[in-house]
Structures are given as structure tokens and as C-alpha cells.
Design a protein around this motif. Sequence first.
Motif, PDB file in Angstrom:
ATOM      1  N   PRO A   1      -3.753  12.207   4.153  1.00  0.00           N
ATOM      2  CA  PRO A   1      -2.411  11.399   4.099  1.00  0.00           C
ATOM      3  C   PRO A   1      -2.314  10.480   5.262  1.00  0.00           C
ATOM      4  N   GLU A   2      -3.082  10.647   6.438  1.00  0.00           N
ATOM      5  CA  GLU A   2      -2.957  10.006   7.609  1.00  0.00           C
ATOM      6  C   GLU A   2      -3.706   8.580   7.242  1.00  0.00           C
ATOM      7  N   HIS A   3      -4.510   8.386   6.350  1.00  0.00           N
ATOM      8  CA  HIS A   3      -5.317   7.295   6.121  1.00  0.00           C
ATOM      9  C   HIS A   3      -4.851   6.544   4.814  1.00  0.00           C
ATOM     10  N   SER A   4      -3.416   6.637   4.572  1.00  0.00           N
ATOM     11  CA  SER A   4      -2.927   6.016   3.290  1.00  0.00           C
ATOM     12  C   SER A   4      -2.776   4.505   3.735  1.00  0.00           C
ATOM     13  N   TRP A   5      -2.482   3.746   2.590  1.00  0.00           N
ATOM     14  CA  TRP A   5      -2.357   2.245   2.685  1.00  0.00           C
ATOM     15  C   TRP A   5      -1.271   2.017   2.904  1.00  0.00           C
ATOM     16  N   PRO A   6      -0.720   0.803   3.859  1.00  0.00           N
ATOM     17  CA  PRO A   6       0.333   0.411   4.065  1.00  0.00           C
ATOM     18  C   PRO A   6       1.393   0.168   2.898  1.00  0.00           C
ATOM     19  N   ILE A   7       2.516   0.615   2.678  1.00  0.00           N
ATOM     20  CA  ILE A   7       3.442   0.443   1.502  1.00  0.00           C
ATOM     21  C   ILE A   7       4.229  -0.847   2.187  1.00  0.00           C
ATOM     22  N   PRO A   8       4.274  -1.766   1.113  1.00  0.00           N
ATOM     23  CA  PRO A   8       4.886  -3.082   1.546  1.00  0.00           C
ATOM     24  C   PRO A   8       6.378  -2.909   1.284  1.00  0.00           C
ATOM     25  N   PRO A   9       7.252  -3.771   2.212  1.00  0.00           N
ATOM     26  CA  PRO A   9       8.718  -3.841   2.286  1.00  0.00           C
ATOM     27  C   PRO A   9       9.174  -4.419   1.075  1.00  0.00           C
ATOM     28  N   ALA A  10      10.423  -4.283   0.772  1.00  0.00           N
ATOM     29  CA  ALA A  10      10.811  -5.108  -0.572  1.00  0.00           C
ATOM     30  C   ALA A  10      10.702  -6.758   0.095  1.00  0.00           C
ATOM     31  N   GLY A  11      10.200  -7.710  -0.998  1.00  0.00           N
ATOM     32  CA  GLY A  11       9.929  -8.782  -0.739  1.00  0.00           C
ATOM     33  C   GLY A  11       8.694  -9.315  -0.032  1.00  0.00           C
ATOM     34  N   GLY A  12       7.772  -8.228   0.264  1.00  0.00           N
ATOM     35  CA  GLY A  12       6.322  -8.264   0.821  1.00  0.00           C
ATOM     36  C   GLY A  12       6.379  -8.166   2.432  1.00  0.00           C
ATOM     37  N   TRP A  13       5.218  -8.439   2.798  1.00  0.00           N
ATOM     38  CA  TRP A  13       5.142  -8.656   4.339  1.00  0.00           C
ATOM     39  C   TRP A  13       5.394  -9.971   4.751  1.00  0.00           C
ATOM     40  N   THR A  14       5.616 -10.081   6.092  1.00  0.00           N
ATOM     41  CA  THR A  14       5.959 -11.373   6.590  1.00  0.00           C
ATOM     42  C   THR A  14       4.692 -11.904   7.638  1.00  0.00           C
ATOM     43  N   ALA A  15       4.696 -12.972   8.149  1.00  0.00           N
ATOM     44  CA  ALA A  15       3.475 -13.289   9.022  1.00  0.00           C
ATOM     45  C   ALA A  15       3.686 -12.504  10.603  1.00  0.00           C
ATOM     46  N   ASP A  16       4.944 -12.143  10.889  1.00  0.00           N
ATOM     47  CA  ASP A  16       4.890 -11.458  12.001  1.00  0.00           C
ATOM     48  C   ASP A  16       4.472  -9.941  11.964  1.00  0.00           C
ATOM     49  N   ASP A  17       4.421  -9.371  10.799  1.00  0.00           N
ATOM     50  CA  ASP A  17       3.873  -8.127  10.345  1.00  0.00           C
ATOM     51  C   ASP A  17       2.399  -7.783  10.581  1.00  0.00           C
ATOM     52  N   LEU A  18       1.565  -9.012  10.705  1.00  0.00           N
ATOM     53  CA  LEU A  18       0.237  -8.921  11.088  1.00  0.00           C
ATOM     54  C   LEU A  18       0.130  -8.477  12.425  1.00  0.00           C
ATOM     55  N   ASP A  19       1.056  -8.781  13.368  1.00  0.00           N
ATOM     56  CA  ASP A  19       0.957  -8.498  14.728  1.00  0.00           C
ATOM     57  C   ASP A  19       1.216  -7.083  15.051  1.00  0.00           C
ATOM     58  N   THR A  20       1.923  -6.310  14.242  1.00  0.00           N
ATOM     59  CA  THR A  20       2.682  -5.170  14.649  1.00  0.00           C
ATOM     60  C   THR A  20       2.159  -3.945  13.686  1.00  0.00           C
ATOM     61  N   LEU A  21       1.494  -4.345  12.485  1.00  0.00           N
ATOM     62  CA  LEU A  21       1.164  -3.156  11.445  1.00  0.00           C
ATOM     63  C   LEU A  21       0.035  -2.531  12.127  1.00  0.00           C
ATOM     64  N   PRO A  22      -0.065  -1.128  12.162  1.00  0.00           N
ATOM     65  CA  PRO A  22      -1.148  -0.308  13.012  1.00  0.00           C
ATOM     66  C   PRO A  22      -2.452  -0.120  11.982  1.00  0.00           C
ATOM     67  N   ASN A  23      -3.557  -0.185  12.543  1.00  0.00           N
ATOM     68  CA  ASN A  23      -5.020   0.138  11.893  1.00  0.00           C
ATOM     69  C   ASN A  23      -5.071  -0.703  10.797  1.00  0.00           C
ATOM     70  N   LEU A  24      -4.776  -2.140  10.700  1.00  0.00           N
ATOM     71  CA  LEU A  24      -5.259  -3.011   9.879  1.00  0.00           C
ATOM     72  C   LEU A  24      -6.720  -3.512  10.028  1.00  0.00           C
ATOM     73  N   PRO A  25      -7.353  -3.621   9.017  1.00  0.00           N
ATOM     74  CA  PRO A  25      -8.947  -3.884   9.265  1.00  0.00           C
ATOM     75  C   PRO A  25      -8.907  -5.175   9.926  1.00  0.00           C
ATOM     76  N   PRO A  26     -10.045  -5.560  10.521  1.00  0.00           N
ATOM     77  CA  PRO A  26     -10.238  -6.926  11.245  1.00  0.00           C
ATOM     78  C   PRO A  26     -10.217  -8.002  10.053  1.00  0.00           C
ATOM     79  N   HIS A  27      -9.746  -9.040  10.362  1.00  0.00           N
ATOM     80  CA  HIS A  27      -9.425 -10.267   9.688  1.00  0.00           C
ATOM     81  C   HIS A  27      -8.547 -10.081   8.613  1.00  0.00           C
ATOM     82  N   THR A  28      -7.670  -9.175   8.445  1.00  0.00           N
ATOM     83  CA  THR A  28      -6.651  -9.056   7.255  1.00  0.00           C
ATOM     84  C   THR A  28      -5.781 -10.440   7.299  1.00  0.00           C
ATOM     85  N   GLU A  29      -5.615 -10.905   5.998  1.00  0.00           N
ATOM     86  CA  GLU A  29      -5.004 -12.092   5.851  1.00  0.00           C
ATOM     87  C   GLU A  29      -3.671 -11.822   5.287  1.00  0.00           C
ATOM     88  N   LEU A  30      -2.515 -12.730   5.145  1.00  0.00           N
ATOM     89  CA  LEU A  30      -1.445 -12.729   4.290  1.00  0.00           C
ATOM     90  C   LEU A  30      -1.200 -13.707   3.500  1.00  0.00           C
TER      91      LEU A  30
END
Length: 199
Positions: free
Chosen positions: A7-36
Motif C-alpha cells: 500500500p505504500e506504493h499506491s497510485w496518487p488519487i486525484p482530487p475533485a476536478g483533477g490535479w493542477t500545474a502546481d501539484d507537479l512540484d509537490t506530489l511525492p515520488n512522481l516518475p521523471p518526466h510526468t506531465e499534466l
Amino acid sequence: MGALMNPEHSWPIPPAGGWTADDLDTLPNLPPHTELIDGSLIFVSPQTLFHARAVSFFERELGSLVPENLEVLREFTIDIDRRNRPEPDVIVCREDAVADFAQTRLPAESVLLAIEVVSPESIDRDRETKPVKYARAGIQHYWRVENKDGVAVVYVFEREPVSRTFAPAGIFHDRLKVSVPFPIDLHLTGITAKRPRTE
């Protein structure tokens, strides 16, 4: 298999309305080159040798031709709007938009040229989704690079200001020669040419 069950390696669950551009800088453990794209996180698959060589080729060759007031960057995200922060493979941007080494993104309006090297998993995004968003964001030039039986083909587009869409400006096989966004003359065979062996 164990990582998928942990469970420590689960996919991030998006908030209502989806992710925002600012989230790419704060979400932990995203793979390199993740896009929004449209509020959804896009994870990049392992890239082919063609993709790696094409990106390096355009970064290197454009870097040697670019005027002093412009800069060439590879795999750097751009802000289009709150729900879209794509990462073109190569961009040419205004030098004054590059602020410092801690910078993680650029405003789309600072980008003159966006280049996408098509991978099997990115065909629809690179041919349909991204060009529409890039043109609406005001990016003037878009190049799509494809591998046709081991040969690089570059599809060049220029933004039409009234419709705010990209119009085809040429298809280039062996040599790409254009006058905008600045004079460029490239021998595309250099992308797939075999590297000389060193003793």
C-alpha cells in the motif's frame, strides 16, 4: 509483484476536478518526466533509442544555431493553464524567461518552438492533443518528429493567428531548412547515423 501489493506504493488519487500545474512540484515520488494533461497525470514509458538520439540531436544542433536572446532546453515543463503542464522533448524559449537554476517550469508564452518526438505510447497526444494546446497557448512553431522505418521525418507547423491553430508548413525527410523562428538548416540523417567506434 511485491511493490504492486504494497500500500505504500499506491497510485496518487486525484482530487475533485483533477490535479493542477502546481501539484507537479509537490506530489511525492512522481516518475521523471510526468506531465499534466487536462488535469490528469501522464507517466512516460521507457523511451526508444530513436527517441533518445532525436532529442539529443535537436538539443545539440539547435543549441549551436540559436540567437543569443534565445535558449534551447530539453524535457522541461511549460505552463499552459491550471490543468495543463506538458513537457515537450525540446523547446526554444526566450532567454529572459529562464530565471535561475531552481526553476521547474516556463510560461508557455515564452516558448517560440516546441518539439515532440513521437513514441508508440504518445502518438495521439503528439499528433492531436498537444498541438491544439500549444497553438492555443500562443506557441508559434511546432515540430513533430517521427520514426519512419528507421528514418527521421519532421512535420513542421506554424501557428495561424486568426484561427489560433497550427497550419502545416512542410514535411522534411533528409534535410530540414526553415527561416523561422530563426534560420535553421539540419541534416536529419544525423539522428539515426551510426556512431563511429572508438578504439
